[in-house]
Write an enzyme that holds these catalytic residues in place. Structure first.
Site, PDB file in Angstrom:
ATOM      1  N   ARG A 176       1.628   1.550  -5.903  1.00 21.98           N
ATOM      2  CA  ARG A 176       1.793   0.598  -4.800  1.00 21.98           C
ATOM      3  C   ARG A 176       0.479  -0.061  -4.389  1.00 21.98           C
ATOM      4  NH1 ARG A 176       6.789   1.517  -1.907  1.00 21.98           N
ATOM      5  NH2 ARG A 176       5.901   0.285  -0.218  1.00 21.98           N
TER       6      ARG A 176
ATOM      7  N   HIS B 238       6.835 -32.020 -24.052  1.00 20.74           N
ATOM      8  CA  HIS B 238       6.526 -32.769 -22.832  1.00 20.74           C
ATOM      9  C   HIS B 238       5.288 -32.190 -22.147  1.00 20.74           C
ATOM     10  CE1 HIS B 238      10.183 -35.173 -23.024  1.00 20.74           C
ATOM     11  NE2 HIS B 238      10.828 -34.067 -23.355  1.00 20.74           N
TER      12      HIS B 238
ATOM     13  N   CYS C  11       0.827  -1.196   0.000  1.00 21.75           N
ATOM     14  CA  CYS C  11       0.000   0.000   0.000  1.00 21.75           C
ATOM     15  C   CYS C  11       0.866   1.252   0.000  1.00 21.75           C
ATOM     16  CB  CYS C  11      -0.915   0.002   1.221  1.00 21.75           C
ATOM     17  SG  CYS C  11      -1.878  -1.512   1.403  1.00 21.75           S
TER      18      CYS C  11
ATOM     19  N   TRP D 114      -3.772  -1.765  -1.431  1.00 26.18           N
ATOM     20  CA  TRP D 114      -3.779  -3.048  -2.134  1.00 26.18           C
ATOM     21  C   TRP D 114      -4.311  -4.056  -1.136  1.00 26.18           C
ATOM     22  CZ3 TRP D 114      -1.628  -7.931  -1.592  1.00 26.18           C
ATOM     23  CH2 TRP D 114      -1.649  -8.745  -2.726  1.00 26.18           C
TER      24      TRP D 114
ATOM     25  N   GLU E  19       0.671 -10.081 -17.134  1.00 27.31           N
ATOM     26  CA  GLU E  19       0.526  -9.024 -16.138  1.00 27.31           C
ATOM     27  C   GLU E  19      -0.366  -7.891 -16.625  1.00 27.31           C
ATOM     28  OE1 GLU E  19       4.422  -8.583 -13.314  1.00 27.31           O
ATOM     29  OE2 GLU E  19       4.686  -8.019 -15.402  1.00 27.31           O
TER      30      GLU E  19
ATOM     31  N   LYS F 211       5.238 -10.597 -18.670  1.00 27.09           N
ATOM     32  CA  LYS F 211       4.823  -9.256 -19.050  1.00 27.09           C
ATOM     33  C   LYS F 211       3.446  -9.283 -19.698  1.00 27.09           C
ATOM     34  CE  LYS F 211       7.300  -6.932 -17.153  1.00 27.09           C
ATOM     35  NZ  LYS F 211       7.635  -7.968 -16.354  1.00 27.09           N
TER      36      LYS F 211
ATOM     37  N   GLU G 189      10.082 -14.259 -18.899  1.00 28.93           N
ATOM     38  CA  GLU G 189       9.797 -12.848 -18.646  1.00 28.93           C
ATOM     39  C   GLU G 189       8.828 -12.287 -19.682  1.00 28.93           C
ATOM     40  OE1 GLU G 189       9.903  -8.961 -17.064  1.00 28.93           O
ATOM     41  OE2 GLU G 189      10.186 -10.967 -16.242  1.00 28.93           O
TER      42      GLU G 189
ATOM     43  N   LYS H  39       3.277  -2.620  -7.129  1.00 30.13           N
ATOM     44  CA  LYS H  39       4.688  -2.552  -7.512  1.00 30.13           C
ATOM     45  C   LYS H  39       5.625  -3.151  -6.468  1.00 30.13           C
ATOM     46  CE  LYS H  39       7.942  -1.075 -10.282  1.00 30.13           C
ATOM     47  NZ  LYS H  39       8.081  -1.714 -11.593  1.00 30.13           N
TER      48      LYS H  39
ATOM     49  N   ASN I  67       0.508  -0.305   6.235  1.00 26.38           N
ATOM     50  CA  ASN I  67       0.996  -1.185   5.183  1.00 26.38           C
ATOM     51  C   ASN I  67       1.605  -2.398   5.870  1.00 26.38           C
ATOM     52  OD1 ASN I  67       1.946  -2.340   2.851  1.00 26.38           O
ATOM     53  ND2 ASN I  67       3.653  -0.913   2.564  1.00 26.38           N
ATOM     54  N   GLY I  68       1.204  -3.615   5.448  1.00 23.87           N
ATOM     55  CA  GLY I  68       1.727  -4.825   6.063  1.00 23.87           C
ATOM     56  C   GLY I  68       0.597  -5.764   6.449  1.00 23.87           C
TER      57      GLY I  68
END
Length: 612
Positions: free
Chosen positions: A27, A508, A2, A74, A492, A489, A485, A607, A100-101
């Site tokens: 965030r 496979h 957050c 968040w 996301e 991307k 990656e 983020k 936050n946490g």
């Protein structure tokens, strides 16, 4: 996860707090809220949705004051709605808190408070904390500061908090354990935030709170103490080296696109003053005091999360090939809980964009307890990972606001390339090969410029594949992590399901999914793996899959087999992953835009992951 911002001064706090939330929205952005002290009164406004919606509500209100706190969330405990949004107040409306946490023992604390007759309105762990503070404040007749300290000694978990009390309107209290907080100092005004981005336009003078520390602001200034021992601390003021321009979009429609184009500069900034061309080596000043232990290590671990973990996989290939030292790459979330083989001859490299990733920090602490040397690779000066590791290297990528990492990833690859080069030259890598790699790194600026000069082909490919519901990304060797990656991307920011695999592993399992509706992206430079990748392409072609290839030169074989080609300039095979990553970032970007997605703020993501 957050975003936290607090202001204590003489100016109107509302525009400062709202603008701070906008800076911090990367965030977390599922709800937002604000609380201000005004003439001894405590006023709170909060709601589900993005900061712009809160801003509209604030403009329609009479909210004002010169001391206040604000939060963008968040969600962890409780769905994103008005009741669960921060700030949270105790049931008497006396104390208000942003957090936050995660409070891990919140259920037990909540049950105990309910037995005392406390009534709860939300589903959050944060409301439990503010009710606990209020309980100490009322029941035990403690001061506001003392009540906060007493409550924090009862909780288990992580927190970055800022709190206000209606009955002590000239006091603001903040504390951290596991979630970052930074204090900004500016001519009698003070700022508290979860990172420096909302502070930079007001002051460059900051103090980073360390684990188990709290700060008390009042009319006399600020005091920093240990939470658990109540010991007053003297801490140095740090000067921020970031600029306001770094956190502005400029003329770009999205931060992500700006940050993709920033890579022309950021990769060079990462290397500046570090490459030694005539020796084919690198100078990494942050490692010098620990270089003997690094060179003599029997094994390396690289630990990271998400995109940084993909960078770590590339680092494994580079270090093992250049220095012949075994490297294990571990998700930090797994590393911290499993029995790893670590001793004093082990080096643990932790990679994190923010330098605050909770799992990666926990992995570092575990490694240090077991006697390993810890090395940090991170982007944020003064971050927790930078302070807690034994040595390290900054990536110098500048502020990255887009939630999906781009320039931070290629900066990490660049640091790992230089690390492998440095270690390899002191081990087994020949001077000639070292010079070749170093020259390729120096020449990467023009290579990237060439890739970014004309993106029309990537926009066209995105238009042709925008209706696909699934993508497969395939690569071999160093380029297998690039495939991972690229897939990350895409999923996301476009919400298209995508998976990355080693190309040979396709048969496979994943080959069962391939049909005419499935785009398959191959990373296929003309290196030792090219012939094998061609065979894999043929396997997809025979099943009518749509083939997109990222390669370093055109060829008749590729012309016959592929539907779309993305050609980047030829470079050294060990540097190619940096170059190949950029068009994959752009492809994901253009697909997301075509699908109408919120590129910079993809759903459910944030983020800086400061919770487990």
């Amino acid at each position: 996860m957050c975003g936290i911002i607090g202001y204590y001064g003489n100016e109107d706090a509302i525009p400062i707090l709202i603008n701070g939330l906008k800076r911090l929205e990367y965030r977390g952005y599922d709800s937002a809220g604000i609380a201000v002290i005004n003439g001894g009164g405590l006023n709170v406004l909060k709601q589900a949705g993005k900061v712009k919606e809160l801003e509209s509500s604030v403009e329609e209100s009479t909210l004002k004051g010169s001391v206040g706190i604000a939060h963008t969330r968040w969600a962890t405990h409780g769905e994103p709605n008005d009741l669960n949004a921060h700030p949270h107040m105790d049931e008497t409306g006396t104390i208000v808190l942003i957090h936050n946490g995660i409070i891990e023992n919140y259920s037990n604390l909540r049950e105990a408070l309910q037995k005392e007759g406390v009534t709860f309105k939300s589903d959050t762990d944060t409301e439990v904390l503010v009710q606990l503070i209020a309980s100490f404040y009322r029941r035990d007749k403690l001061s506001f500061e003392q009540a906060v300290r007493a409550a924090l000694q009862e909780v288990v978990g992580t927190f970055g908090i800022v709190a206000l009390c209606k009955e002590e309107p000239d006091v603001m209290v903040a504390a951290r354990h596991g979630s970052p907080l930074v204090l900004g100092l500016s001519d009698g005004a003070y700022f508290l935030a979860s990172d420096a981005s909302p502070i930079i336009e007001h002051t460059r003078n900051v103090i980073y709170l360390d684990e188990g520390e709290m700060v008390i602001l009042n009319s006399d200034g600020y005091t920093i103490k240990q939470i658990y021992k109540n010991k007053v601390l003297s801490k140095a003021v740090t000067t921020l080296n970031m600029s306001l321009e770094e956190i502005e979009k400029g003329n770009f429609p999205h931060f992500m696109l700006k940050e993709i184009f920033d890579q022309k500069q950021t990769i060079m900034d990462t290397m500046r003053g570090r490459l030694i061309l005539d020796e084919g080596s690198a100078h990494l000043g942050g490692l010098m005091d620990c270089l003997d232990r690094i060179e003599n290590a029997s094994r390396f671990y690289i630990t990271a999360c998400g995109t940084s973990w993909h960078a770590g996989l590339v680092g494994k290939y580079l270090i093992e090939e250049c220095a012949h030292i075994p490297v294990h790459v571990e998700y930090a979330s797994e590393f911290r809980y499993r029995k790893v083989i670590i001793d004093s001859d082990t080096v643990v490299i932790a990679i994190s964009q923010s330098g605050e990733t909770a799992d990666t920090l926990a992995a570092i602490r575990k490694a240090k307890e077991m006697g390993a040397l810890t090395v940090g690779i991170c982007n944020v000066v003064g971050s927790s990972i930078a302070r807690e590791t034994d040595c390290g290297v900054y990536t110098r990528a500048g502020s990255e606001i887009g939630v999906a990492s781009t320039k931070a990833f290629t900066a990490q690859l660049t640091v790992l390339s230089m690390f492998a080069l440095k270690l390899g030259r002191r081990k087994n890598l020949s001077k000639r090969e070292g010079i070749n790699i170093a020259k390729s790194l120096v020449g990467i600026e023009k290579t990237i410029e060439s890739t970014l000069d004309d993106t029309s082909n990537l926009e066209y490919i995105a238009g042709e594949t925008v209706k696909a519901n699934n993508f497969l990304y395939l690569g071999r060797g160093l380029n297998f992590p690039v495939a991972l990656e690229g897939a990350l991307k895409l999923k996301e920011i476009s919400y298209i399901h995508a998976e990355g695999y080693p190309a040979a592993e396709m048969k496979h399992g994943p080959i069962a999914l391939i049909d005419e509706k499935m785009p398959v992206v191959f990373i296929a430079p003309h290196d030792l793996t090219f012939g094998k990748v061609i065979s894999n392409i043929q396997e997809v072609k025979s099943r009518r899959g749509k083939i997109i290839v990222v390669t370093d030169k055109k060829s008749k074989r590729l012309d016959k087999l592929t539907d779309y080609q993305i050609v980047v300039p030829t470079t050294h095979t060990r540097i190619f992953p940096i170059v190949a990553s950029i068009p994959l970032q752009l492809l994901a970007y253009y697909l997301a835009v075509l699908r109408g997605c919120e590129v910079d703020q993809p759903r459910n993501l944030a983020k800086s992951v400061t919770v487990e």
